[in-house]
Design a protein around this motif. Structure first.
Motif, mmCIF file in Angstrom:
data_model
loop_
_atom_site.group_PDB
_atom_site.id
_atom_site.type_symbol
_atom_site.label_atom_id
_atom_site.label_comp_id
_atom_site.label_asym_id
_atom_site.label_seq_id
_atom_site.Cartn_x
_atom_site.Cartn_y
_atom_site.Cartn_z
ATOM 1 N N UNK A 91 -13.725 23.133 13.427
ATOM 2 C CA UNK A 91 -12.739 22.078 13.241
ATOM 3 C C UNK A 91 -12.992 21.328 11.946
ATOM 4 N N UNK A 92 -14.248 21.092 11.628
ATOM 5 C CA UNK A 92 -14.579 20.366 10.400
ATOM 6 C C UNK A 92 -14.097 21.122 9.165
ATOM 7 N N UNK A 93 -14.271 22.444 9.152
ATOM 8 C CA UNK A 93 -13.816 23.240 8.009
ATOM 9 C C UNK A 93 -12.301 23.206 7.899
ATOM 10 N N UNK A 94 -11.606 23.322 9.031
ATOM 11 C CA UNK A 94 -10.148 23.255 9.006
ATOM 12 C C UNK A 94 -9.672 21.923 8.455
ATOM 13 N N UNK A 95 -10.270 20.843 8.925
ATOM 14 C CA UNK A 95 -9.877 19.507 8.488
ATOM 15 C C UNK A 95 -10.122 19.334 6.995
ATOM 16 N N UNK A 96 -11.307 19.713 6.539
ATOM 17 C CA UNK A 96 -11.644 19.539 5.125
ATOM 18 C C UNK A 96 -10.731 20.361 4.231
ATOM 19 N N UNK A 97 -10.406 21.586 4.647
ATOM 20 C CA UNK A 97 -9.553 22.445 3.837
ATOM 21 C C UNK A 97 -8.138 21.898 3.738
ATOM 22 N N UNK A 98 -7.581 21.460 4.858
ATOM 23 C CA UNK A 98 -6.227 20.912 4.842
ATOM 24 C C UNK A 98 -6.164 19.639 4.001
ATOM 25 N N UNK A 99 -7.134 18.765 4.176
ATOM 26 C CA UNK A 99 -7.141 17.516 3.408
ATOM 27 C C UNK A 99 -7.300 17.789 1.919
ATOM 28 N N UNK A 100 -8.149 18.745 1.565
ATOM 29 C CA UNK A 100 -8.342 19.057 0.147
ATOM 30 C C UNK A 100 -7.054 19.582 -0.476
ATOM 31 N N UNK A 101 -6.329 20.430 0.250
ATOM 32 C CA UNK A 101 -5.064 20.946 -0.275
ATOM 33 C C UNK A 101 -4.052 19.826 -0.489
ATOM 34 N N UNK A 120 -13.744 33.642 4.989
ATOM 35 C CA UNK A 120 -13.185 32.305 4.815
ATOM 36 C C UNK A 120 -11.774 32.220 5.365
ATOM 37 N N UNK A 121 -11.284 31.013 5.634
ATOM 38 C CA UNK A 121 -9.933 30.882 6.188
ATOM 39 C C UNK A 121 -8.848 31.254 5.184
ATOM 40 N N UNK A 122 -7.710 31.644 5.696
ATOM 41 C CA UNK A 122 -6.513 31.826 4.877
ATOM 42 C C UNK A 122 -5.858 30.468 4.676
ATOM 43 N N UNK A 123 -5.345 30.218 3.478
ATOM 44 C CA UNK A 123 -4.747 28.917 3.186
ATOM 45 C C UNK A 123 -3.467 29.078 2.388
ATOM 46 N N UNK A 124 -2.638 28.052 2.457
ATOM 47 C CA UNK A 124 -1.411 28.004 1.659
ATOM 48 C C UNK A 124 -0.994 26.559 1.492
ATOM 49 N N UNK A 125 -0.554 26.208 0.289
ATOM 50 C CA UNK A 125 -0.011 24.879 -0.003
ATOM 51 C C UNK A 125 1.380 25.063 -0.586
ATOM 52 N N UNK A 126 2.358 24.378 0.001
ATOM 53 C CA UNK A 126 3.758 24.532 -0.397
ATOM 54 C C UNK A 126 4.421 23.178 -0.560
ATOM 55 N N UNK A 127 5.346 23.089 -1.524
ATOM 56 C CA UNK A 127 6.189 21.905 -1.665
ATOM 57 C C UNK A 127 7.503 22.175 -0.941
ATOM 58 N N UNK A 128 7.952 21.233 -0.139
ATOM 59 C CA UNK A 128 9.049 21.498 0.791
ATOM 60 C C UNK A 128 10.398 21.558 0.096
ATOM 61 N N UNK A 129 10.703 20.630 -0.802
ATOM 62 C CA UNK A 129 12.043 20.539 -1.383
ATOM 63 C C UNK A 129 12.407 21.808 -2.141
#
Length: 416
Positions: free
Chosen positions: A274-284, A49-58
């Motif tokens: 591409x579909x998996x990348x898009x779905x993963x980013x949007x879900x995060x 599966x892809x590697x993922x990360x979600x971060x808050x910028x401030x």
């Protein structure tokens, strides 16, 4: 017999017309027959599966991650570091956005590499740094990346040295760059963790960088190209930053989006489609905006925003923070926060404007949520000698007669 002869002739003609498998394309052939769009290619990237990360910028807080330190080829995510170094060069006045550079043969050739995304620069074109930035981030121009590298450093190789030195300074331990553009090259790798932190550094140092990553289209030389980041077409909150694709890397994206004061970064690396990348980013991004919010802390109403000064030409010194004080909380969390201020220096003049005087700390029941220096808003010079001596005497005597307060604490409850 006649049919067999005709078939044989057709086969010979095709063999003569079609290049052998793996043959290098003719110069300019890519203009005549572009590679099929990435969405039509089969599964790509590393296994799993892809590697993922979600971060808050401030705050820089990592909200979620999955295998975020796995090393994966960056593909065009390289261009985030090229963007960062270019904006730094503009900030330090080594370059100007209006600076004009000439496109070299090497840069043109990089753009004509098989399956290379490009700005469609031609040898000898005179192009500005600003145009190159749009070509770099919207059109994902490898020719633009090479041209910027040549403009900033003595050679692309020296520019790559700068990329790696900057990566080391920023603590990007999973990253090693080999090119300024990301075309497949042995030894080049990064991670979702490093790309997320690089993106945050870009947004913190250069908030206007999204001006180069958010346009849906860019035009150069009469050729109009769509932004490779498909999220800017799908989600009005998204205004950058960069995508990347090669067969070795898979489908990568570092996306940023904002809603009100909350800005998030979502990273996906090594997606097979591409579909998996898009779905993963949007879900995060959807999860982040649904679960979290930034809360402003009115510290000036809770702890002192000025202190008494001794031996100076002013009786009090006003304090300020370098930026607004905000903390990241979950939307359903209204537990009280502790706001504390601690004096770091003796309150004796002189003081310089911007000098740190105290430290502000925001805590919940289990952790420190934010810290900030409290700085002098204006200079305070020493007073005349007699006035100063009398003031310092009062300071000494007051310290002997009573405990001098150096810390203050208050409670703040975020409102719904």
């Amino acid at each position: 017999m006649g049919a067999m002869v005709r078939c044989l002739c057709v086969g010979v003609c095709l063999a003569l017309l079609l290049p052998p498998a793996g043959a290098a394309p003719r110069v300019g052939a890519a203009l005549l027959a572009a590679a099929p769009p990435a969405v039509e290619r089969g599964p790509a990237g590393p296994p799993g599966p892809p590697s993922t990360l979600l971060m808050e910028v401030f705050t820089g807080q990592v909200l979620a991650e999955s295998d975020a330190h796995r090393q994966i080829p960056p593909a065009s995510l390289d261009k985030l570091m090229t963007l960062y170094l270019t904006l730094q060069s503009v900030k330090t006045h080594r370059l100007d956005l209006s600076t004009t550079v000439t496109v070299s043969v090497d840069a043109w050739r990089i753009g004509r590499t098989h399956r290379s995304s490009r700005m469609f620069l031609n040898v000898g074109d005179r192009v500005t740094i600003e145009q190159l930035l749009y070509g770099l981030m919207v059109a994902s121009g490898n020719d633009a990346a090479e041209t910027l590298a040549e403009a900033i450093a003595a050679s692309p190789e020296q520019f790559v040295d700068q990329m790696n030195a900057t990566a080391a300074r920023l603590g990007l331990k999973d990253t090693h760059f080999v090119t300024p553009h990301g075309l497949p090259t042995p030894g080049e790798h990064t991670s979702a963790w490093d790309m997320g932190h690089l993106a945050r550094e870009i947004l913190a140092a250069f908030p206007d960088a999204v001006a180069y990553t958010s346009p849906r289209y860019v035009t150069y030389g009469g050729i109009r190209q769509a932004n490779w980041n498909n999220l800017v077409f799908r989600d009005p909150r998204v205004d950058g930053l960069k995508t990347g694709f090669t067969d070795e890397a898979g489908f990568n994206i570092v996306a940023t989006a904002s809603r009100g004061p909350l800005r998030l970064i979502a990273v996906v690396m090594g997606a097979h489609t591409l579909q998996l990348r898009t779905a993963s980013a949007e879900a995060q991004l959807n999860m982040g905006f649904a679960r979290y919010e930034l809360v402003a802390v009115p510290w000036q109403r809770l702890v002192p925003s000025s202190i008494r000064v001794y031996g100076g030409r002013a009786a009090r010194l006003r304090l300020e923070t370098p930026r607004a004080v905000e903390v990241l909380v979950t939307r359903d969390d209204r537990s009280p926060l502790t706001v504390s201020e601690e004096l770091r220096v003796r309150p004796i003049a002189p003081f310089q404007r911007g000098q740190q005087v105290a430290t502000l700390t925001i805590r919940n029941a289990t952790a420190v949520l934010a810290t900030s220096p409290l700085l002098a808003t204006a200079p305070v010079d020493r007073s005349g000698i007699l006035t100063r001596l009398w003031s310092l005497l009062r300071y000494r005597i007051g310290g002997l007669l009573r405990h001098r307060q150096t810390t203050w604490t208050a409670t703040f409850v975020p409102q719904q």
